[in-house]
Design a protein around this motif. Structure first.
Motif, PDB file in Angstrom:
ATOM      1  N   HIS A  59      25.063  18.950  44.350  1.00 49.14           N
ATOM      2  CA  HIS A  59      24.543  19.867  45.363  1.00 49.14           C
ATOM      3  C   HIS A  59      25.532  20.105  46.482  1.00 49.14           C
ATOM      4  O   HIS A  59      25.624  21.196  47.019  1.00 49.14           O
ATOM      5  CB  HIS A  59      23.235  19.318  45.950  1.00 49.14           C
ATOM      6  N   THR A  60      26.291  19.035  46.822  1.00 51.99           N
ATOM      7  CA  THR A  60      27.231  19.210  47.928  1.00 51.99           C
ATOM      8  C   THR A  60      28.647  19.475  47.442  1.00 51.99           C
ATOM      9  O   THR A  60      29.452  20.016  48.176  1.00 51.99           O
ATOM     10  CB  THR A  60      27.233  17.953  48.817  1.00 51.99           C
ATOM     11  N   ALA A 107      24.739  13.961  51.400  1.00 49.77           N
ATOM     12  CA  ALA A 107      24.465  15.296  51.939  1.00 49.77           C
ATOM     13  C   ALA A 107      25.642  15.796  52.762  1.00 49.77           C
ATOM     14  O   ALA A 107      25.876  17.000  52.864  1.00 49.77           O
ATOM     15  CB  ALA A 107      23.199  15.274  52.774  1.00 49.77           C
ATOM     16  N   ARG A 138      31.990  16.858  51.525  1.00 54.51           N
ATOM     17  CA  ARG A 138      32.636  18.153  51.386  1.00 54.51           C
ATOM     18  C   ARG A 138      33.262  18.246  50.005  1.00 54.51           C
ATOM     19  O   ARG A 138      33.731  17.233  49.466  1.00 54.51           O
ATOM     20  CB  ARG A 138      33.703  18.339  52.468  1.00 54.51           C
TER      21      ARG A 138
END
Lengths: 478, 515
Positions: free
Chosen positions: B379-380, B454, B457
């Motif tokens: 997701h990230t 979360a 990068r």
């Protein structure tokens, strides 16, 4: 018999060392305390001259002079130059240490040069008496040097131990020599060899004398079980003396063993081979295993010496020219490595602080990465890891041992050198992986820095191009 | 064939000299040492490409031979040369080194010049191992390899690095000294240290068995084979990312290379007698280590165990040849097995390097290798997540990736040897998929498990460059393995013919035993 001055030519280097010692003794009387550095300069340049003289006088066929008691052959040339170079290195390493401790007196140099002279006499000895004369000159100078720091009780203790056990070793050797003299009727090695060849091993007196000779050699080398003096002496003596004591005399001890066992008693090879097998195996075992338990680096290196002696014996006991060349190569290389290892300890010892614990080396890489790299090279070389010369020395010895079919002995030797690798690696670990306790950079004189670099690079270059030294070693026995 | 320009010497010594330059450049301006290291590694790669382009793939002769005096006293020569077995491994070495230099670019802050210098010197020494044809020279390179790796793990490694690096050193050192004794023994039998002479040397079966066992001690530790594999997970876990990459991608291959260059051709009869031992060890590695990998909590440990399992395939491929020789109808399988082992080595070089680099990317961000720290990385970090899933698939042997080719060839060959070998080897298709994909499932997929994840990068340009290059290599080798198989073919055919002929007939002891 008439005296011919040409006979003095081969011993010019020995004469030069004696003259150098005498000059120092005299000059020192007129030197003020602040000018003692002159001693160092005279000694260093004197040794350089002697090295040159040895090279000039040397070369060519063997010559036996002074009524058969003295010999100059290719082996003695190489060994003498090695002894002189290693002694020179130890002078350079010790300079700052001696200055800082107020030990910068002429006697240090005079005693050391007498020891050097003793070693040269041993190397060139061709009779029992000359050999013993050289040996005692070396030993007596070393006894005094170990106790050189007069106010230090541990130095005195070490000297006492060394003296008692060293005298015992000399006595045993002398006793053995007297037996051999009795059986062969001669002191000169060549004549002894002929007598032995004629009588053979049937003569019990010869073998009886041989046993004591081997014990004496074992004492001088510090082979197990005659090694008791080594760790104690190393621990107690001041670092520069350990540096000197631990390096060059091994070369002389090789000469002692070679002259007696091969030049004199080569015919009894079958007898002394068995004795040396036992001595070398237990030296390898005890040296390598006990070294692991040491926390004092000087003691650790002392046990490491013992294990290296086992390797030198392995080369000798092969009894072939390759074996002798390998043992000689090993002895010279070991002296060089020991000079590097102890040299660093001397360099790191500052005023009032003797570097002797393993912890003192912590994080050396952070303080001075060049010195750290050099020390790591020395350690890897002692462990026998390529591309350092320590590996080549071990390879040659193993070659010699396997060539006479004793491959099980080679297996034992490599097995123990793996065990030995552990404590050398531990030193590298301490230098590279641990954080330093003191962070200030290492202050080292330029001379010592150059000396350590020379030692380290020699270890590396001789490892890459061993032929440079090996050719001379093999030529000595061709 | 003597070569005009000493390509092999250049590829060995250029990176070592480069390492000295990098060391001398110091750490005051870190950029200098990084760019110097990168320059030297690319230059070495380009030079090594000359090996590939100038290679004549229709001969099993040694090529790019260099022969110079080294130690006349013991008849040891500076003798280099490559054939189809060693040449691809050299190119693999130079290729991976570039990626390692780039991967350590900003990550290594502590004494970067020493770090990069160690890798460059390592590169030269490893090329030396692959190209040495003189046993002493080989041994010098073989052991010299330990020093930089020892330093790399010990200085830039994790918390338990000292234990790991000393264990690594002593294990490998212990294995190799017995090989040294065997090499010296053969020197006295043959009068030379040339490896090619060793291969022609007639030896009795007893001698061969001892020599084989000495080689096994050295190579099995290096590969590593079960049960002497325990140093590898420790070393991998503690090593910095670059160290793990070199260790998995190249150093393990040196053990496999040793079997092909020494054990099989020098002691063919002992290999035939003892092939059950190697096959058993390989199959245990494939099956048992596969299960061990399944339960790992630490990503690096998991990949380390997966490496052991994959290397089991390599040794299996090398040693099933004798079982195939017993079945005259299936001789082609012998070459297939060995070629499969070689393809597997090169492919594993790419995939394991990529997997360790992926872990490195995650570790640089969160400083944890625990699988449980992560979850929902996709997701990230969508691009990175996709690449990691791709490499995981390749690790599991997905068709179309290089991981499939080698495994498939080895399994195919083992069918010709014995059905049960093939059956056990094929369990890797399930186990490999299980442990890699389960790890991916827990790390990459699922909901985002923590604030740390979360805040991640995505991979930066440098990381993408490294992983992307490897992804291209994995696909290229997966869909078109022909060029690689072709350069190896002549050498492997020659090796198969060589080991099919017993040395015993020529051995003096056997002659004497005849009536």
């Amino acid at each position: 018999m008439t005296f011919d001055y040409a006979h003095l030519l081969p011993i010019v280097p020995e004469i030069a060392v004696l003259v150098l010692a005498s000059i120092l003794l005299l000059v020192d009387l007129w030197l003020k305390d602040e000018d003692k550095g002159t001693n160092h300069l005279i000694a260093v340049f004197g040794l350089l001259v002697v090295i040159g003289l040895t090279g000039v006088v040397g070369g060519g066929e063997r010559e036996i002079v002074l009524s058969g008691s003295y010999i100059r052959d290719p082996m003695s040339d190489v060994l003498k130059i090695a002894v002189l170079v290693v002694s020179l290195l130890s002078f350079v390493y010790s300079r700052d240490y001696l200055r800082d401790r107020g030990l910068w007196v002429g006697e240090f140099y005079v005693l050391t040069l007498c020891a050097v002279l003793g070693m040269m006499v041993m190397i060139s000895a061709n009779s029992f008496l000359t050999l013993y004369l050289g040996l005692e000159l070396l030993a007596l100078s070393l006894y005094a040097l170990v106790a050189f720091e007069r106010d230090n009780p541990s130095g005195a203790e070490a000297a006492m131990k060394y003296f008692v056990l060293g005298a015992l070793g000399s006595g045993l050797l002398l006793y053995g020599l007297s037996m051999l003299y009795g059986a062969s009727g001669s002191l000169e090695l060549g004549a002894v060899a002929r007598a032995v060849a004629w009588q053979g091993a049937d003569n019990q007196v010869l073998v009886f004398g041989l046993v004591f000779v081997v014990i004496g050699i074992g004492f001088k080398f510090g082979a197990v079980p005659f090694h008791m003096w080594v760790p104690d002496t190393y621990q107690g003596a001041p670092n520069p003396v350990v540096l000197f004591l631990g390096s060059a005399p091994k070369i002389a001890a090789f000469a002692l063993a070679f002259r007696l066992l091969v030049d004199g008693l080569g015919q009894l090879h079958a007898d002394w081979q068995g004795m040396l097998v036992i001595l070398s195996v237990i030296s390898l075992a005890v040296g390598n295993i006990v070294a692991i338990a040491q926390t004092n680096i000087k003691r650790m290196l002392a046990y490491s010496t013992i294990s290296h002696v086992g390797f030198i014996f392995l080369g000798l006991l092969a009894g072939t020219t390759e074996g002798f060349a390998a043992a000689m190569f090993y002895a010279i290389v070991y002296a060089l490595m020991a000079a590097g290892g102890f040299g660093l300890l001397v360099m790191m010892s500052r005023q009032g602080h003797e570097v002797e614990r393993l912890e003192d080396l912590k994080g050396l890489n952070e303080r001075d990465s060049w010195q750290a790299a050099m020390m790591a090279l020395v350690m890897f070389s002692m462990a026998g890891v390529p591309p350092t010369v320590g590996f080549m020395a071990k390879l040659l010895v193993l070659d010699a041992v396997i060539s006479i079919g004793l491959w099980w002995l080679a297996l034992i030797a490599v097995f123990f050198s793996v065990i030995g690798a552990f404590y050398y690696l531990r030193v590298v670990k301490i230098i590279y992986f641990d954080k330093p306790e003191v962070i200030e950079p290492l202050v080292v004189g330029s001379g010592a820095r150059v000396a350590l670099s020379v030692t380290g690079l020699a270890i590396l270059l001789l490892g890459l191009f061993p032929a440079a030294l090996l050719t001379y070693c093999q030529a000595a026995f061709a | 064939m003597q070569s005009a320009i000493p390509v092999l010497s250049l590829s060995i010594w250029l990176p070592i000299i480069g390492g000295l330059f990098v060391l001398a450049s110091g750490d005051k301006v870190p950029g200098i040492s990084r760019w110097t290291a990168l320059g030297f590694s690319i230059l070495t790669f380009l030079i090594s490409l000359l090996l590939w382009t100038g290679f004549e793939s229709d001969t099993a002769q040694m090529q790019f031979v260099e022969h110079a005096t080294w130690i006349p006293g013991i008849n040891a020569w500076y003798y280099l040369g490559v054939d189809g077995i060693s040449m691809p491994l050299i190119v693999l070495t130079t290729f991976i080194t570039i990626l390692v230099v780039i991967a350590g670019w900003e990550v290594i802050q502590y004494k970067p010049s020493q770090y990069l210098a160690a890798f460059l010197m390592m590169e030269g020494v490893m090329i030396g191992v692959f190209s040495a044809l003189d046993a002493v020279l080989f041994y010098v390179f073989w052991e010299a390899m330990l020093i930089p790796m020892f330093i790399i793990i010990g200085v830039w490694g994790g918390p338990n690095r000292v234990y790991a690096t000393i264990k690594f050193f002593l294990y490998t050192f212990f294995g190799s000294v017995f090989m040294l004794v065997a090499l010296i023994y053969m020197y006295f039998k043959s009068g030379s240290y040339s490896i090619l002479d060793f291969q022609q040397l007639p030896l009795s079966l007893t001698e061969q068995v001892w020599i084989f066992l000495a080689f096994l001690a050295a190579f099995a530790v290096k590969v590593p084979m079960w049960p002497v594999h325990t140093w590898l997970p420790d070393a991998h876990v503690e090593a910095p990312t670059g160290g793990s990459v070199i260790l998995a991608a190249i150093m393990l291959k040196i053990g496999g290379y040793g079997f092909l260059r020494f054990s099989l051709p020098i002691t063919p009869d002992a290999s035939a007698t003892l092939d059950w031992l190697i096959i058993a060890m390989s199959l245990i590695a494939v099956v048992y280590i596969g299960f061990v990998a399944l339960v790992q909590q630490d990503m690096k440990k998991l990949i380390a165990y997966s490496s052991i399992a994959h290397m089991g395939f390599v040794t299996l491929g090398f040693f099933i040849v004798f079982a195939i020789f017993n079945r005259p109808e299936a001789v082609g399988g012998a070459v297939l097995g060995m070629a499969g082992g070689m393809v597997q080595m090169v492919s594993h070089g790419f995939i394991s390097a990529a997997m360790f680099l992926c872990v490195g990317v995650l570790y640089d961000r969160l400083h944890s290798r625990e699988i449980s720290t992560y979850g929902g990385v996709i997701h990230t970090m969508p691009v990175f997540g996709a690449l990691m899933v791709f490499f995981a698939m390749a690790n599991a042997g997905l068709p179309g990736t290089s991981g499939f080719v080698g495994e498939f060839m080895v399994i195919l060959a083992s069918f010709q040897a014995d059905f049960w070998y093939a059956f056990l080897a094929a369990t890797t298709l399930i186990l490999g998929a299980a442990y890699t994909l389960w790890m991916v499932k827990r790390v990459v997929y699922g909901p985002v498990t923590s604030d740390q994840v979360a805040g991640l990068r995505d991979a930066n340009g440098r990381e993408l460059l490294v992983l992307g290059t490897l992804a291209v290599a994995v696909v290229a080798l997966g869909v078109w393995p022909e060029p690689l198989v072709e350069v190896m073919d002549a050498s492997i055919q020659h090796l198969a013919q060589h080991i099919a002929v017993s040395k015993l007939a020529a051995a003096p002891a056997a002659v004497a035993a005849l009536p």
